[in-house]
Scaffold this motif. Sequence first.
Motif, short mmCIF file in Angstrom:
data_model
loop_
_atom_site.label_atom_id
_atom_site.label_comp_id
_atom_site.label_asym_id
_atom_site.label_seq_id
_atom_site.Cartn_x
_atom_site.Cartn_y
_atom_site.Cartn_z
N PRO A 65 0.83 -1.21 0.00
CA PRO A 65 0.00 0.00 0.00
C PRO A 65 0.87 1.26 0.00
CG PRO A 65 -0.77 -1.55 1.66
CD PRO A 65 0.55 -2.06 1.16
N ALA A 66 0.38 2.30 -0.67
CA ALA A 66 1.11 3.56 -0.73
C ALA A 66 1.23 4.20 0.65
CB ALA A 66 0.43 4.51 -1.71
N ASP A 67 0.25 3.95 1.52
CA ASP A 67 0.29 4.51 2.87
C ASP A 67 -0.30 3.50 3.85
OD1 ASP A 67 -2.37 4.74 2.13
OD2 ASP A 67 -2.35 6.91 2.06
N ASN A 68 -0.34 3.87 5.10
CA ASN A 68 -0.76 2.96 6.16
C ASN A 68 -2.23 2.56 5.98
OD1 ASN A 68 -1.62 1.81 8.65
ND2 ASN A 68 0.06 2.82 9.69
N LYS A 69 -2.45 1.25 5.92
CA LYS A 69 -3.81 0.71 5.81
C LYS A 69 -4.05 -0.35 6.90
CE LYS A 69 -5.09 3.05 2.22
NZ LYS A 69 -6.02 4.15 2.38
N SER A 70 -3.49 -0.10 8.07
CA SER A 70 -3.67 -1.03 9.19
C SER A 70 -5.15 -1.16 9.54
CB SER A 70 -2.90 -0.53 10.41
OG SER A 70 -1.52 -0.57 10.17
N GLY A 71 -5.53 -2.35 9.96
CA GLY A 71 -6.89 -2.58 10.42
C GLY A 71 -7.92 -2.69 9.32
N THR A 84 11.37 1.11 -1.14
CA THR A 84 11.26 0.96 0.31
C THR A 84 12.17 2.01 0.95
OG1 THR A 84 13.06 -0.62 0.41
CG2 THR A 84 10.83 -1.52 0.11
N ALA A 85 12.16 2.06 2.28
CA ALA A 85 12.96 3.06 3.00
C ALA A 85 14.44 3.01 2.65
CB ALA A 85 12.76 2.90 4.50
N SER A 86 14.96 1.81 2.35
CA SER A 86 16.39 1.71 2.03
C SER A 86 16.66 1.78 0.53
CB SER A 86 16.98 0.42 2.61
OG SER A 86 16.43 -0.70 1.93
N GLY A 87 15.62 1.99 -0.27
CA GLY A 87 15.82 2.18 -1.69
C GLY A 87 15.57 0.98 -2.58
N TYR A 88 14.98 -0.11 -2.03
CA TYR A 88 14.69 -1.28 -2.86
C TYR A 88 13.46 -0.97 -3.72
CZ TYR A 88 14.34 -6.15 -4.25
OH TYR A 88 14.31 -7.31 -5.00
N PRO A 89 13.50 -1.30 -5.02
CA PRO A 89 12.36 -0.99 -5.90
C PRO A 89 11.05 -1.62 -5.42
CG PRO A 89 14.25 -1.77 -7.16
CD PRO A 89 14.58 -1.99 -5.72
N ALA A 90 9.99 -0.86 -5.57
CA ALA A 90 8.67 -1.32 -5.10
C ALA A 90 7.58 -0.69 -5.96
CB ALA A 90 8.47 -0.93 -3.64
N ILE A 91 6.41 -1.29 -5.88
CA ILE A 91 5.21 -0.71 -6.49
C ILE A 91 4.28 -0.34 -5.35
CG2 ILE A 91 3.19 -1.13 -7.94
CD1 ILE A 91 4.90 -3.20 -9.48
N ALA A 92 3.87 0.94 -5.34
CA ALA A 92 2.93 1.42 -4.34
C ALA A 92 1.53 1.38 -4.94
CB ALA A 92 3.28 2.84 -3.92
N VAL A 93 0.59 0.82 -4.20
CA VAL A 93 -0.79 0.71 -4.64
C VAL A 93 -1.65 1.64 -3.79
CG1 VAL A 93 -2.77 -0.87 -4.82
CG2 VAL A 93 -0.47 -1.68 -5.39
N ASP A 134 -5.61 -5.56 -1.92
CA ASP A 134 -5.49 -5.03 -3.29
C ASP A 134 -4.10 -5.26 -3.85
OD1 ASP A 134 -8.12 -3.94 -3.48
OD2 ASP A 134 -7.47 -2.05 -2.56
N THR A 135 -3.08 -5.14 -3.00
CA THR A 135 -1.70 -5.31 -3.48
C THR A 135 -1.48 -6.73 -3.98
OG1 THR A 135 -0.69 -5.91 -1.34
CG2 THR A 135 -0.87 -3.55 -1.86
N VAL A 136 -2.04 -7.69 -3.25
CA VAL A 136 -1.91 -9.10 -3.64
C VAL A 136 -2.68 -9.35 -4.93
CG1 VAL A 136 -2.44 -11.48 -2.96
CG2 VAL A 136 -1.50 -9.87 -1.27
N ASN A 137 -3.91 -8.88 -5.00
CA ASN A 137 -4.70 -9.07 -6.21
C ASN A 137 -4.04 -8.41 -7.42
OD1 ASN A 137 -6.74 -10.64 -5.06
ND2 ASN A 137 -7.88 -8.82 -4.40
N PHE A 138 -3.53 -7.21 -7.25
CA PHE A 138 -2.84 -6.51 -8.34
C PHE A 138 -1.66 -7.35 -8.84
CE2 PHE A 138 0.86 -3.93 -9.48
CZ PHE A 138 0.36 -3.27 -10.61
N ALA A 139 -0.85 -7.83 -7.92
CA ALA A 139 0.33 -8.62 -8.31
C ALA A 139 -0.08 -9.91 -9.02
CB ALA A 139 1.18 -8.94 -7.08
N LEU A 140 -1.06 -10.62 -8.47
CA LEU A 140 -1.46 -11.91 -9.04
C LEU A 140 -2.27 -11.76 -10.33
CD1 LEU A 140 -2.39 -13.93 -5.82
CD2 LEU A 140 -0.22 -13.84 -7.07
N ASP A 141 -2.83 -10.59 -10.55
CA ASP A 141 -3.58 -10.35 -11.78
C ASP A 141 -2.70 -9.78 -12.90
OD1 ASP A 141 -5.92 -11.31 -10.67
OD2 ASP A 141 -6.67 -9.32 -10.09
N GLY A 142 -1.39 -9.93 -12.76
CA GLY A 142 -0.48 -9.52 -13.82
C GLY A 142 0.30 -8.26 -13.55
N GLY A 143 0.19 -7.69 -12.36
CA GLY A 143 0.92 -6.47 -12.02
C GLY A 143 2.42 -6.66 -11.89
#
Length: 181
Positions: free
Chosen positions: A53-59, A76-85, A91-100
């Motif tokens: 997630p692009a921001d905190n989605k706890s709970g 990520t905070a240390s510079g590892y490449p990531a995709i923000a959703v 949603d992040t899991v569905n996006f990835a598994l649906d071809g993201g």
Amino acid sequence: TLAVDPVPAAAAPKPPTLRVLVTNDDGVAAPGIDALVQGLRKLDRVQVTVVAPADNKSGTSDMTTPGTLTTSETTTASGYPAIAVQGFPADTVNFALDGGIPTKPQLVASGINAGANLGPVTGVSGTVGAARTAVRRGVPAVAISQGTTEGVEPDYPAGVRQAVTWVKEHRKALTKKNPKP
């Protein structure tokens, strides 16, 4: 004297590469996901892809966003490449598994969550919700959380050690069960 060509010892077969999708509910910039990514990257032949997630989605449990998701490339905070959703952990899991992402993961590792996900909290945890979403989609998953003490940063290295140990213990089954697509 007799000259003998030494026979090289058979090299141990290299384990197959394990493809791990890392997500969380605290957001892509959170220290817990960064610690987990760094720990998994130290393992031999582990390919780490981050979609969070692009921001905190706890709970937010396993809630999903209707319609098209907005995503962006980030790190990520240390510079590892990531995709923000712009959405929930599920949603992040569905996006990835649906071809993201280019290749289906063999494991979804969700965390490291800041705070313990125990008892009744597990039902509302976005960390657990992302893992449940992956399992419903046929991908093994693990949710990792780290308890906290008021005013003290979570002991993320302890959580990383547990997660890495778990991956090492289950690697063979994960790579065998999920052959390359």
